[in-house]
Design a protein around this motif. Structure first.
Motif, PDB file in Angstrom:
ATOM      1  N   ARG A  33       0.836  -1.215   0.000  1.00  0.00           N
ATOM      2  CA  ARG A  33       0.000   0.000   0.000  1.00  0.00           C
ATOM      3  C   ARG A  33       0.866   1.260   0.000  1.00  0.00           C
ATOM      4  N   HIS A  34       2.069   1.173   0.567  1.00  0.00           N
ATOM      5  CA  HIS A  34       2.964   2.313   0.553  1.00  0.00           C
ATOM      6  C   HIS A  34       3.672   2.442  -0.793  1.00  0.00           C
ATOM      7  N   ILE A  35       3.996   1.304  -1.395  1.00  0.00           N
ATOM      8  CA  ILE A  35       4.589   1.340  -2.736  1.00  0.00           C
ATOM      9  C   ILE A  35       3.609   1.964  -3.721  1.00  0.00           C
ATOM     10  N   MET A  36       2.325   1.643  -3.541  1.00  0.00           N
ATOM     11  CA  MET A  36       1.290   2.204  -4.409  1.00  0.00           C
ATOM     12  C   MET A  36       1.273   3.727  -4.337  1.00  0.00           C
ATOM     13  N   GLY A  37       1.707   4.279  -3.205  1.00  0.00           N
ATOM     14  CA  GLY A  37       1.709   5.719  -3.036  1.00  0.00           C
ATOM     15  C   GLY A  37       2.640   6.438  -3.993  1.00  0.00           C
ATOM     16  N   ILE A  38       3.690   5.745  -4.469  1.00  0.00           N
ATOM     17  CA  ILE A  38       4.593   6.378  -5.437  1.00  0.00           C
ATOM     18  C   ILE A  38       4.458   5.773  -6.830  1.00  0.00           C
ATOM     19  N   SER A  39       4.010   4.522  -6.906  1.00  0.00           N
ATOM     20  CA  SER A  39       3.920   3.867  -8.221  1.00  0.00           C
ATOM     21  C   SER A  39       2.664   4.272  -8.982  1.00  0.00           C
ATOM     22  N   GLY A  40       1.615   4.662  -8.229  1.00  0.00           N
ATOM     23  CA  GLY A  40       0.373   5.034  -8.889  1.00  0.00           C
ATOM     24  C   GLY A  40      -0.550   3.872  -9.149  1.00  0.00           C
ATOM     25  N   HIS A  41      -0.166   2.644  -8.749  1.00  0.00           N
ATOM     26  CA  HIS A  41      -1.057   1.494  -8.912  1.00  0.00           C
ATOM     27  C   HIS A  41      -2.303   1.680  -8.057  1.00  0.00           C
ATOM     28  N   LYS A  42      -3.417   1.157  -8.531  1.00  0.00           N
ATOM     29  CA  LYS A  42      -4.673   1.313  -7.813  1.00  0.00           C
ATOM     30  C   LYS A  42      -5.054   0.086  -6.997  1.00  0.00           C
ATOM     31  N   SER A  43      -4.290  -0.984  -7.130  1.00  0.00           N
ATOM     32  CA  SER A  43      -4.590  -2.184  -6.345  1.00  0.00           C
ATOM     33  C   SER A  43      -3.300  -2.909  -6.008  1.00  0.00           C
ATOM     34  N   GLU A  44      -3.316  -3.652  -4.904  1.00  0.00           N
ATOM     35  CA  GLU A  44      -2.139  -4.406  -4.492  1.00  0.00           C
ATOM     36  C   GLU A  44      -1.872  -5.567  -5.438  1.00  0.00           C
ATOM     37  N   ASN A  45      -2.913  -6.016  -6.154  1.00  0.00           N
ATOM     38  CA  ASN A  45      -2.729  -7.111  -7.114  1.00  0.00           C
ATOM     39  C   ASN A  45      -1.737  -6.713  -8.207  1.00  0.00           C
TER      40      ASN A  45
END
Length: 436
Positions: free
Chosen positions: A317-329
């Motif tokens: 969920r923290h990686i998503m904060g910089i990657s821009g992904h909308k889901s952990e999948n």
């Protein structure tokens, strides 16, 4: 104050439609156009009418057409499309029919049979070796070391400074390396200081594949590039120097490097932007120039960022904060990969179980018969981002059919003793079997 006393714009239907259509990225629009053209060709060859007529048919009829279309779809040369190409074509048709019929051909129950066929086709493609998904690999640690030790990343030259800036922008901000990379401006970068006194760089968020600006829940990417005091590879120092050397008469962040510069010069870059293709092929060029172990792409830098954070225990969920992904999948495809080092470790562990304990250490040579040992949701599909050109080349082959000649079609294939007389072969052995 409103002009002419009017507060609101007056848009005609054409303008309103244009606003809706421009919501899709250029890549999505190209996918839609290509998928529709392929379906048009299919309908024409099968004498099933036109796509305009299909738009007015019942859902049951369209479902039947798509069911056969998925099963019978082939390239011009008769070969099968890959799994990724099939998914891309269906995605383009989904977007098209949503606009034309307000129907979702992937999720609506009326198209269940067509989608069951589609899944069956993918299974068969996998059996035929056309279904594997090849993710972009992260950059190997040894290759990273080679890059930073090379003149290619030297901050004392205009090209080296730009190379390092591009790389670290993609790496620290987990950027895909395509799309809007060419559109970045100098004023998109901000240098600030946090409460602890650490300096950091942020980048103004621009429209990307996952952040189109149409999701009310959409938050800007929150990545920061922090300084590393005392470290000669401090990324903030690099970007500060790059900004200070840019041409003041050009707002583009990526400017063409001057061929010859020295430290006393204030401007190291021409009043001209770097070309889109040059930026898109950035990491491929660096791989060759630096003599890296494999040919990497820009997306591999993003993969390196995500993989590194995952291996260091940063939560998805923290990686998503910089990657821009909308889901952990979406993150999982990166975290499930094995690094080159881990693959070597696994192979060596397995080899220890095969090679007798008293045998010599692993080596590369083979003597006589000795056992040889080995040395050490309506979103554009994620894989399309970095592989767009190769996939589109795969699914647009039909466009070239009318302008190219297939040599094989000009060679009569018979058993009557015909031998083509215009072959020119050098330094090879040829065996021709003629059956009479």
């Amino acid at each position: 104050m409103a002009v002419n006393g009017t507060r609101f714009d007056n848009f005609d239907e054409e303008t309103l439609t244009k606003l809706v259509n421009e919501r899709d990225s250029a890549n999505t629009q190209q996918v839609i156009k290509t998928a529709v053209n392929i379906l048009k060709d299919y309908l024409r060859e099968k004498s099933l009418g036109t796509i305009s007529e299909l738009e007015g048919e019942t859902s049951e009829h369209v479902n039947g057409i798509l069911r056969k279309f998925y099963a019978e779809l082939k390239k011009v040369d008769g070969s099968r499309y890959t799994k990724k190409s099939m998914i891309t074509i269906r995605y383009g048709l989904q977007k098209y029919f949503l606009k034309k019929r307000d129907e979702d051909i992937i999720n609506a129950d009326a198209f269940k049979k067509a989608n069951e066929m589609f899944k069956s086709v993918l299974v068969n493609l996998k059996k035929a070796g056309l279904g594997d998904t090849k993710h972009k690999a992260p950059i190997d640690a040894k290759d990273m070391e080679k890059l930073y030790a090379s003149e290619i990343f030297s901050t004392n030259t205009s090209e080296g400074l730009q190379n390092r800036t591009i790389f670290e922008y993609l790496y620290y901000f987990c950027n895909r390396g395509r799309g809007n990379l060419r559109d970045i401006q100098k004023n998109d970068f901000n240098i600030n200081t946090d409460a602890t006194g650490r300096r950091y760089v942020t980048v103004t968020s621009r429209q990307t594949k996952n952040h189109r600006g149409d999701d009310l829940r959409d938050n800007d990417k929150e990545g920061r590039m922090y300084d590393q005091p005392g470290n000669p590879n401090c990324p903030v120092a690099t970007i500060e120097k790059y900004l200070s050397k840019l041409n003041p008469n050009n707002d583009n962040f990526w400017q063409r490097p001057k061929k010859t510069v020295d430290q006393s010069m204030d401007v190291w870059y021409d009043n001209c932007a770097v070309g889109k293709n040059t930026l898109n092929n950035f990491m491929s060029r660096l791989s060759k120039d630096a003599g890296l172990s494999v040919k990497y792409t820009n997306h591999c830098i993003r993969a390196t960022c995500i993989t590194t954070l995952d291996q260091k225990g940063v939560e998805a969920r923290h990686i998503m904060g910089i990657s821009g992904h909308k889901s952990e999948n979406s993150i999982r495809s990166y975290s499930e990969r094995l690094s080159e080092n881990k693959k070597r470790q696994i192979s060596d562990i397995l080899s220890e179980n095969v090679v007798p304990a008293k045998s010599p250490k692993l080596h590369n040579s083979v003597n006589g018969n000795e056992l040889a040992t080995c040395s050490s949701n309506l979103q554009l599909p994620d894989f399309l981002d970095d592989e767009f050109e190769s996939i589109m080349a795969d699914i647009t082959a039909y466009e070239l059919a009318a302008t190219r000649t297939n040599v094989c079609n000009n060679i009569p294939m018979s058993t009557s003793g015909y031998i083509p007389g215009n072959f020119h072969l050098n330094n090879c052995n040829v065996t021709i079997n003629i059956t009479k």
